[in-house]
Design a protein around this motif. Sequence first.
Motif, PDB file in Angstrom:
ATOM      1  N   PHE A  52       0.852  -1.186   0.000  1.00 62.24           N
ATOM      2  CA  PHE A  52       0.000   0.000   0.000  1.00 62.24           C
ATOM      3  C   PHE A  52       0.892   1.241   0.000  1.00 62.24           C
ATOM      4  O   PHE A  52       1.835   1.328   0.785  1.00 62.24           O
ATOM      5  CB  PHE A  52      -0.928  -0.014   1.224  1.00 62.24           C
ATOM      6  CG  PHE A  52      -1.776  -1.264   1.260  1.00 62.24           C
ATOM      7  CD1 PHE A  52      -2.878  -1.389   0.428  1.00 62.24           C
ATOM      8  CD2 PHE A  52      -1.426  -2.333   2.068  1.00 62.24           C
ATOM      9  CE1 PHE A  52      -3.628  -2.555   0.416  1.00 62.24           C
ATOM     10  CE2 PHE A  52      -2.176  -3.506   2.080  1.00 62.24           C
ATOM     11  CZ  PHE A  52      -3.284  -3.612   1.240  1.00 62.24           C
ATOM     12  N   THR A  53       0.578   2.180  -0.883  1.00 59.26           N
ATOM     13  CA  THR A  53       1.445   3.329  -1.110  1.00 59.26           C
ATOM     14  C   THR A  53       0.607   4.598  -1.191  1.00 59.26           C
ATOM     15  O   THR A  53      -0.505   4.575  -1.729  1.00 59.26           O
ATOM     16  CB  THR A  53       2.203   3.145  -2.456  1.00 59.26           C
ATOM     17  OG1 THR A  53       2.832   1.861  -2.467  1.00 59.26           O
ATOM     18  CG2 THR A  53       3.251   4.211  -2.656  1.00 59.26           C
ATOM     19  N   CYS A  54       1.157   5.706  -0.668  1.00 56.91           N
ATOM     20  CA  CYS A  54       0.514   7.016  -0.832  1.00 56.91           C
ATOM     21  C   CYS A  54       0.781   7.518  -2.242  1.00 56.91           C
ATOM     22  O   CYS A  54       1.936   7.839  -2.565  1.00 56.91           O
ATOM     23  CB  CYS A  54       1.117   8.016   0.158  1.00 56.91           C
ATOM     24  SG  CYS A  54       0.355   7.972   1.745  1.00 56.91           S
ATOM     25  N   VAL A  55      -0.255   7.564  -3.045  1.00 59.17           N
ATOM     26  CA  VAL A  55      -0.131   8.082  -4.409  1.00 59.17           C
ATOM     27  C   VAL A  55      -1.383   8.885  -4.727  1.00 59.17           C
ATOM     28  O   VAL A  55      -2.504   8.425  -4.464  1.00 59.17           O
ATOM     29  CB  VAL A  55      -0.002   6.930  -5.447  1.00 59.17           C
ATOM     30  CG1 VAL A  55       0.034   7.492  -6.864  1.00 59.17           C
ATOM     31  CG2 VAL A  55       1.225   6.067  -5.178  1.00 59.17           C
ATOM     32  N   ASN A  56      -1.173  10.073  -5.295  1.00 65.63           N
ATOM     33  CA  ASN A  56      -2.280  10.861  -5.841  1.00 65.63           C
ATOM     34  C   ASN A  56      -2.359  10.512  -7.328  1.00 65.63           C
ATOM     35  O   ASN A  56      -1.432  10.819  -8.090  1.00 65.63           O
ATOM     36  CB  ASN A  56      -2.000  12.350  -5.635  1.00 65.63           C
ATOM     37  CG  ASN A  56      -3.124  13.223  -6.181  1.00 65.63           C
ATOM     38  OD1 ASN A  56      -3.987  12.758  -6.935  1.00 65.63           O
ATOM     39  ND2 ASN A  56      -3.112  14.482  -5.817  1.00 65.63           N
ATOM     40  N   VAL A  57      -3.452   9.891  -7.747  1.00 66.91           N
ATOM     41  CA  VAL A  57      -3.528   9.432  -9.131  1.00 66.91           C
ATOM     42  C   VAL A  57      -3.631  10.595 -10.129  1.00 66.91           C
ATOM     43  O   VAL A  57      -3.521  10.380 -11.332  1.00 66.91           O
ATOM     44  CB  VAL A  57      -4.689   8.427  -9.358  1.00 66.91           C
ATOM     45  CG1 VAL A  57      -4.480   7.164  -8.552  1.00 66.91           C
ATOM     46  CG2 VAL A  57      -6.040   9.058  -9.078  1.00 66.91           C
ATOM     47  N   ALA A  58      -3.836  11.827  -9.616  1.00 67.86           N
ATOM     48  CA  ALA A  58      -3.847  12.994 -10.499  1.00 67.86           C
ATOM     49  C   ALA A  58      -2.427  13.497 -10.779  1.00 67.86           C
ATOM     50  O   ALA A  58      -2.247  14.397 -11.597  1.00 67.86           O
ATOM     51  CB  ALA A  58      -4.686  14.107  -9.880  1.00 67.86           C
ATOM     52  N   ASP A  59      -1.449  12.931 -10.087  1.00 68.14           N
ATOM     53  CA  ASP A  59      -0.051  13.351 -10.227  1.00 68.14           C
ATOM     54  C   ASP A  59       0.683  12.311 -11.075  1.00 68.14           C
ATOM     55  O   ASP A  59       1.055  11.231 -10.596  1.00 68.14           O
ATOM     56  CB  ASP A  59       0.573  13.468  -8.832  1.00 68.14           C
ATOM     57  CG  ASP A  59       2.035  13.879  -8.873  1.00 68.14           C
ATOM     58  OD1 ASP A  59       2.664  13.834  -9.961  1.00 68.14           O
ATOM     59  OD2 ASP A  59       2.565  14.221  -7.811  1.00 68.14           O
ATOM     60  N   GLU A  60       0.900  12.661 -12.344  1.00 68.96           N
ATOM     61  CA  GLU A  60       1.458  11.692 -13.293  1.00 68.96           C
ATOM     62  C   GLU A  60       2.824  11.157 -12.855  1.00 68.96           C
ATOM     63  O   GLU A  60       3.119   9.969 -12.988  1.00 68.96           O
ATOM     64  CB  GLU A  60       1.565  12.331 -14.682  1.00 68.96           C
ATOM     65  CG  GLU A  60       1.987  11.320 -15.741  1.00 68.96           C
ATOM     66  CD  GLU A  60       2.059  11.922 -17.141  1.00 68.96           C
ATOM     67  OE1 GLU A  60       1.472  12.999 -17.357  1.00 68.96           O
ATOM     68  OE2 GLU A  60       2.698  11.291 -17.994  1.00 68.96           O
ATOM     69  N   LYS A  61       3.658  12.037 -12.292  1.00 70.14           N
ATOM     70  CA  LYS A  61       5.003  11.616 -11.875  1.00 70.14           C
ATOM     71  C   LYS A  61       4.912  10.557 -10.772  1.00 70.14           C
ATOM     72  O   LYS A  61       5.610   9.546 -10.793  1.00 70.14           O
ATOM     73  CB  LYS A  61       5.789  12.842 -11.392  1.00 70.14           C
ATOM     74  CG  LYS A  61       7.214  12.545 -10.987  1.00 70.14           C
ATOM     75  CD  LYS A  61       7.989  13.854 -10.781  1.00 70.14           C
ATOM     76  CE  LYS A  61       9.372  13.610 -10.232  1.00 70.14           C
ATOM     77  NZ  LYS A  61       9.369  13.402  -8.778  1.00 70.14           N
ATOM     78  N   SER A  62       4.012  10.799  -9.791  1.00 73.24           N
ATOM     79  CA  SER A  62       3.850   9.834  -8.692  1.00 73.24           C
ATOM     80  C   SER A  62       3.324   8.497  -9.215  1.00 73.24           C
ATOM     81  O   SER A  62       3.769   7.433  -8.779  1.00 73.24           O
ATOM     82  CB  SER A  62       2.859  10.363  -7.654  1.00 73.24           C
ATOM     83  OG  SER A  62       3.345  11.528  -7.079  1.00 73.24           O
ATOM     84  N   VAL A  63       2.386   8.560 -10.135  1.00 72.52           N
ATOM     85  CA  VAL A  63       1.817   7.319 -10.685  1.00 72.52           C
ATOM     86  C   VAL A  63       2.893   6.547 -11.436  1.00 72.52           C
ATOM     87  O   VAL A  63       3.020   5.329 -11.306  1.00 72.52           O
ATOM     88  CB  VAL A  63       0.618   7.633 -11.610  1.00 72.52           C
ATOM     89  CG1 VAL A  63       0.141   6.374 -12.314  1.00 72.52           C
ATOM     90  CG2 VAL A  63      -0.519   8.255 -10.804  1.00 72.52           C
ATOM     91  N   ARG A  64       3.708   7.288 -12.209  1.00 69.72           N
ATOM     92  CA  ARG A  64       4.791   6.641 -12.975  1.00 69.72           C
ATOM     93  C   ARG A  64       5.785   5.955 -12.024  1.00 69.72           C
ATOM     94  O   ARG A  64       6.200   4.824 -12.249  1.00 69.72           O
ATOM     95  CB  ARG A  64       5.495   7.698 -13.830  1.00 69.72           C
ATOM     96  CG  ARG A  64       6.320   7.133 -14.962  1.00 69.72           C
ATOM     97  CD  ARG A  64       6.917   8.262 -15.800  1.00 69.72           C
ATOM     98  NE  ARG A  64       5.923   9.015 -16.533  1.00 69.72           N
ATOM     99  CZ  ARG A  64       5.375   8.620 -17.687  1.00 69.72           C
ATOM    100  NH1 ARG A  64       5.734   7.472 -18.218  1.00 69.72           N
ATOM    101  NH2 ARG A  64       4.474   9.351 -18.300  1.00 69.72           N
ATOM    102  N   GLU A  65       6.148   6.656 -10.938  1.00 66.94           N
ATOM    103  CA  GLU A  65       7.103   6.075  -9.970  1.00 66.94           C
ATOM    104  C   GLU A  65       6.501   4.830  -9.304  1.00 66.94           C
ATOM    105  O   GLU A  65       7.189   3.822  -9.107  1.00 66.94           O
ATOM    106  CB  GLU A  65       7.469   7.122  -8.902  1.00 66.94           C
ATOM    107  CG  GLU A  65       8.413   8.182  -9.419  1.00 66.94           C
ATOM    108  CD  GLU A  65       8.603   9.354  -8.447  1.00 66.94           C
ATOM    109  OE1 GLU A  65       9.307  10.297  -8.828  1.00 66.94           O
ATOM    110  OE2 GLU A  65       8.026   9.323  -7.331  1.00 66.94           O
ATOM    111  N   TRP A  66       5.217   4.923  -8.959  1.00 69.10           N
ATOM    112  CA  TRP A  66       4.520   3.788  -8.326  1.00 69.10           C
ATOM    113  C   TRP A  66       4.490   2.593  -9.283  1.00 69.10           C
ATOM    114  O   TRP A  66       4.776   1.461  -8.883  1.00 69.10           O
ATOM    115  CB  TRP A  66       3.106   4.233  -7.935  1.00 69.10           C
ATOM    116  CG  TRP A  66       2.258   3.223  -7.249  1.00 69.10           C
ATOM    117  CD1 TRP A  66       2.623   2.400  -6.213  1.00 69.10           C
ATOM    118  CD2 TRP A  66       0.879   2.938  -7.526  1.00 69.10           C
ATOM    119  NE1 TRP A  66       1.543   1.629  -5.831  1.00 69.10           N
ATOM    120  CE2 TRP A  66       0.483   1.941  -6.616  1.00 69.10           C
ATOM    121  CE3 TRP A  66      -0.040   3.446  -8.430  1.00 69.10           C
ATOM    122  CZ2 TRP A  66      -0.823   1.426  -6.613  1.00 69.10           C
ATOM    123  CZ3 TRP A  66      -1.330   2.947  -8.421  1.00 69.10           C
ATOM    124  CH2 TRP A  66      -1.712   1.945  -7.527  1.00 69.10           C
ATOM    125  N   ALA A  67       4.174   2.846 -10.547  1.00 71.05           N
ATOM    126  CA  ALA A  67       4.097   1.766 -11.537  1.00 71.05           C
ATOM    127  C   ALA A  67       5.457   1.111 -11.741  1.00 71.05           C
ATOM    128  O   ALA A  67       5.571  -0.126 -11.794  1.00 71.05           O
ATOM    129  CB  ALA A  67       3.560   2.310 -12.859  1.00 71.05           C
TER     130      ALA A  67
END
Length: 82
Positions: A52-67
């Motif tokens: 489980f990770t803190c990610v704002n799905v509206a933030d493309e950079k965060s989503v990319r790092e999570w993926a």
Amino acid sequence: MKKVIVITGISRGLGKAMTDEFIRLGHTIIGCARSASAVDKLTTKYSNPHQFTCVNVADEKSVREWATKTLGNYSPPDFINK
Ligand SMILES: NC(=O)c1ccc[n+]([C@@H]2O[C@H](COP(=O)([O-])OP(=O)(O)OC[C@H]3O[C@@H](n4cnc5c(N)ncnc54)[C@H](OP(=O)(O)O)[C@@H]3O)[C@@H](O)[C@H]2O)c1
């Protein structure tokens, strides 16, 4: 057969309910939400192999790092619930 499932919005409501039920059924959950306290609670309740990770799905950079992190640690997900 056990699946690797990605769910966004795991901190409450439908996302939280799906998380609890899929884990009860033996699947692996990779989840995110913005609420750090909810992410911490789920991490304490459900340890490895779930993540489980803190990610704002509206933030493309965060989503990319999570993926990128997720694909480095798991096989490609069988399902994505967003
Ligand atoms: N994965 C899914 O399939 C999923 C999950 C939940 C809801 N939904 C959809 O949302 C609608 C309402 O469901 P509900 O009553 O369960 O809603 P809800 O109680 O308002 O929950 C929404 C979830 O989405 C998260 N969320 C909202 N904005 C986000 C963002 N920018 N980045 C990451 N996470 C975010 C919230 O967590 P934070 O506030 O902590 O970020 C919360 O966990 C329905 O139409 C449902 O289909 C889909």
